[in-house]
Design an enzyme around this catalytic site. Structure first.
Site, mmCIF file in Angstrom:
data_model
loop_
_atom_site.group_PDB
_atom_site.id
_atom_site.type_symbol
_atom_site.label_atom_id
_atom_site.label_comp_id
_atom_site.label_asym_id
_atom_site.label_seq_id
_atom_site.Cartn_x
_atom_site.Cartn_y
_atom_site.Cartn_z
ATOM 1 N N GLY A 154 73.757 -1.944 51.336
ATOM 2 C CA GLY A 154 75.078 -2.628 51.463
ATOM 3 C C GLY A 154 75.407 -3.078 52.489
ATOM 4 O O GLY A 154 74.706 -2.905 53.397
ATOM 5 N N CYS A 182 68.574 2.085 53.684
ATOM 6 C CA CYS A 182 69.172 1.152 54.424
ATOM 7 C C CYS A 182 70.693 1.896 54.758
ATOM 8 O O CYS A 182 70.601 3.015 55.358
ATOM 9 C CB CYS A 182 68.956 -0.205 53.864
ATOM 10 N N TYR A 183 71.672 1.220 54.237
ATOM 11 C CA TYR A 183 73.047 1.792 54.307
ATOM 12 C C TYR A 183 73.047 3.235 53.839
ATOM 13 O O TYR A 183 73.664 4.146 54.399
ATOM 14 C CB TYR A 183 74.001 0.750 53.717
ATOM 15 N N HIS A 226 63.230 -1.374 52.682
ATOM 16 C CA HIS A 226 63.627 -1.473 51.287
ATOM 17 C C HIS A 226 62.156 -1.273 50.606
ATOM 18 O O HIS A 226 61.499 -2.359 50.683
ATOM 19 C CB HIS A 226 64.165 -3.138 51.016
ATOM 20 N N GLU A 273 62.197 -1.118 47.493
ATOM 21 C CA GLU A 273 62.142 -1.807 46.193
ATOM 22 C C GLU A 273 61.797 -3.190 46.196
ATOM 23 O O GLU A 273 61.500 -3.881 45.222
ATOM 24 C CB GLU A 273 63.888 -1.505 45.644
ATOM 25 N N SER A 286 71.384 -15.986 17.023
ATOM 26 C CA SER A 286 71.415 -17.536 17.554
ATOM 27 C C SER A 286 70.076 -18.074 17.680
ATOM 28 O O SER A 286 69.871 -18.931 17.972
ATOM 29 C CB SER A 286 72.039 -17.541 19.125
ATOM 30 N N GLY A 287 69.130 -16.997 17.663
ATOM 31 C CA GLY A 287 67.624 -17.272 17.660
ATOM 32 C C GLY A 287 67.106 -17.118 19.210
ATOM 33 O O GLY A 287 65.989 -17.106 19.434
ATOM 34 N N GLY A 288 68.228 -16.863 20.086
ATOM 35 C CA GLY A 288 67.737 -16.361 21.399
ATOM 36 C C GLY A 288 67.416 -14.868 21.347
ATOM 37 O O GLY A 288 67.356 -14.039 20.546
ATOM 38 N N VAL A 289 66.600 -14.457 22.729
ATOM 39 C CA VAL A 289 66.105 -13.149 22.600
ATOM 40 C C VAL A 289 66.906 -12.017 22.335
ATOM 41 O O VAL A 289 66.603 -11.262 21.492
ATOM 42 C CB VAL A 289 65.455 -12.967 24.204
ATOM 43 N N ASP A 290 68.060 -11.948 22.900
ATOM 44 C CA ASP A 290 68.876 -10.858 22.790
ATOM 45 C C ASP A 290 69.468 -10.530 21.278
ATOM 46 O O ASP A 290 69.333 -9.548 20.689
ATOM 47 C CB ASP A 290 70.165 -10.682 23.925
ATOM 48 N N SER A 291 69.937 -11.591 20.722
ATOM 49 C CA SER A 291 70.597 -11.242 19.324
ATOM 50 C C SER A 291 69.408 -11.282 18.507
ATOM 51 O O SER A 291 69.651 -10.302 17.403
ATOM 52 C CB SER A 291 71.502 -12.523 18.963
ATOM 53 N N SER A 292 68.134 -11.788 18.640
ATOM 54 C CA SER A 292 67.256 -11.741 17.666
ATOM 55 C C SER A 292 66.701 -10.206 17.676
ATOM 56 O O SER A 292 66.507 -9.768 16.781
ATOM 57 C CB SER A 292 65.932 -12.595 18.032
ATOM 58 N N LYS A 316 66.652 -7.445 30.795
ATOM 59 C CA LYS A 316 66.270 -8.391 29.944
ATOM 60 C C LYS A 316 64.627 -8.081 29.510
ATOM 61 O O LYS A 316 64.291 -7.902 28.562
ATOM 62 C CB LYS A 316 66.453 -9.564 30.511
#
Ligand code: XMP
Length: 516
Positions: free
Chosen positions: A57, A84-85, A172, A174, A226-232, A372
């Site tokens: 942070g 770190c923090y 870090h 990560e 919509s044909g996009g990834v998430d809604s599909s 995602k």
């Protein structure tokens, strides 16, 4: 938000890397959640976490208004890893000491291990490359701790309380610049927290299917596709759970790309057997857009009309109990960074849901806990075609933000053809999946050209291709000249109404991705 999976909690102190930590944990098949830094120890205990990670942070621990966690978390008997923090906070809260410093240690450093038997560094040699980004440092260990590693700049770069399983890292693990970082995270998860790697997309699908069935009962669900990834992926998953109790509504707003509507219908109705309503509202949208040049007005018209078309179609279906949405975890995380650190500002801009607000649906959001990449993984498990899963983002207002000035059918027809050539050639070159977005823009200004013996006076197409990780910043893609040449030749030869192609070499900021 219940899950039957083992959980590792990340307390967020405002680091730009908080989400990255959460993703790294999940990449190791352990479920993780980001929670506010001040979540009470009693609350945490109820969640039965296998481990707790304190993020980095931007604050200094000794400032009065510094974000601090509940000290009792160190007494829960749950392993804690401070990064770190987070490490400085451990020292501060457990009676060690942190030195204020104006001098930053930034970038690649060498960590030298002081001990050989630290579980966090199990299997490591004496030295490793790590990524640092800090000013303050721990100068006195808390009671019961020992130094595990040091760097040339700080005597205590890694520390641990072996008995209480509390660990601190000044660097870090990560980020990719710490090459063995994932092994450190793995050691924390498996050698220390004894996690069992039960977070797989297969198990997620199984538990979601069950919980969607339970929630919906005999009710009806509607989903805007919509044909996009998430809604599909959401539509296919919910369909798997409740079949025909789900109706998807796909609205053609008249500003879609070449063959897009046909492809969506073919994929979801014909292949997946979804109960799909195809609302071709092209005329409604294009009539409203007639004569409109201002990009914000175009957006408003499209957004508003979308809601009306959606409502009209939903009404025809009858009583609807639930609305399904493909909301993702990053949209959900309420960042708690006291100082409004970077993690508070990472928000998916533009992607405002745009669905009816006054309709009284309960929401079903199966991906509220997912990143995602995880949604893509589920899509693969559910057998969605690669074309859908790897689709580049496409804005809600579609080609309307890629035609400058008025939207006309003629301009749309030109842009569709030009865009089709860009995408086809980028795909053919094997670059489509490596690029954030690649598309054509129509500049309806006429420039002169020659074709045969004739002078022409036609439109300009701009090709835009950018790399980005979130759409907030972007750099123009260094597409190979040979590829640009093919794209340009094909557009000029094959698309009537275009006699010039230019390549956009601006990054964001100060430019934007779309031209509007
Ligand atoms: P800009 O052009 O602002 O775009 O750099 C950033 C990202 O957002 C997308 N975008 C939109 N998405 N509605 C959307 O759903 C919009 O009005 C909109 N405008 C831009 C753009 O494609 C890029 O990925």
């Amino acid at each position: 938000m219940k899950t039957s999976h083992e959980l590792v909690v990340i307390l967020d102190f405002g680091s730009q890397y908080s989400q990255l930590i959460a993703r790294r944990v999940r990449e190791n098949s352990v479920y993780s959640r980001i929670l506010p830094f001040n979540t009470a120890a009693a609350e945490l205990k109820k969640l039965k976490p296998k481990g707790i990670i304190l993020s980095g942070g931007p604050s200094n621990v000794y400032q009065d208004d510094a974000p601090r966690c509940d000290k009792k978390i160190f007494g829960l008997g749950v392993p804690v890893l401070g990064i770190c923090y987070g490490m400085q906070l451990e020292a501060f809260l457990l009676d060690g000491a942190v030195e204020k410093s104006d001098h930053r240690e930034y970038g690649k450093q060498e960590l030298v291990l002081n001990v050989k038997d630290s579980l966090l560094f199990k299997g490591f040699g004496a030295k490793l490359a790590v990524w640092m980004s800090h000013g303050d440092k721990v100068i006195k260990l808390p009671k019961g701790f020992r130094t595990v590693g040091h760097s040339s700049n700080s005597a205590i770069s890694a520390m641990e309380n072996k008995a209480k399983k509390i660990f601190g890292l000044q660097f870090h693990p990560e980020v990719v610049h710490t090459p063995q970082g994932n092994q450190i995270i793995k050691n924390f998860l498996f050698a220390i927290c004894k996690c069992s790697a039960d977070w797989t997309m297969e198990s997620f699908i199984a538990s979601q299917v069950e919980s969607i069935r339970k929630t919906v009962g005999k009710g009806k669900v509607v989903c805007g596709l919509s044909g996009g990834v998430d809604s599909s992926v959401a539509a296919v998953l919910i369909n798997k759970a409740i079949g025909d109790q789900l109706t998807c509504i796909f609205v053609n707003n008249g500003v879609l790309r070449k063959n897009e509507a046909e492809k969506v219908v073919a994929t979801f109705r014909d292949n997946f057997g979804l109960n799909l309503v195809y609302a071709d509202a092209t005329d409604r949208f294009l009539d409203k857009l007639k004569g409109v040049e201002d990009p914000e007005k175009k957006r408003k018209i499209i957004g508003g009309e979308f809601i009306r078309v959606f409502e009209d179609e939903a009404r025809k279906i009858g009583t609807i109990d639930f609305l399904a949405q493909g909301t993702l975890y990053p949209d959900v995380i309420e960042s708690v960074s006291a100082k409004g650190g970077p993690s508070a500002t990472i928000k998916s801009h533009h992607n405002v849901g745009g669905l009816p607000k006054d309709m009284k649906f309960k929401l079903i959001e199966p991906f509220r806990e997912l990143f995602k990449d995880e949604v893509r993984e589920i899509g693969r498990e559910l057998g969605l075609p690669k074309e859908v899963i790897q689709r580049q983002p496409f804005p809600g207002p579609g080609l309307a933000v890629r035609i400058l000035g008025e939207i006309t059918r003629e301009r749309l027809a030109i842009l569709r053809e030009a865009d089709d050539r860009v995408v086809a050639e980028v795909k053919k070159a094997g670059l489509y999946e490596k690029i954030w977005q690649s598309f054509a823009v129509l500049l309806p200004i006429k420039t002169v050209g020659v074709m045969g013996d004739e002078r022409t006076y036609e439109n300009v197409i701009a090709v835009r291709s950018v790399n980005s990780t979130d759409g907030m910043t972007a750099d123009w893609t260094r597409l190979p000249y040979d590829l640009l040449e093919v794209i340009s030749n094909r557009i000029i030869n094959e698309v009537k109404g275009v006699n010039r192609v230019v390549y956009d070499i601006s990054s964001k900021p100060p430019s934007t991705i779309e031209w509007e």
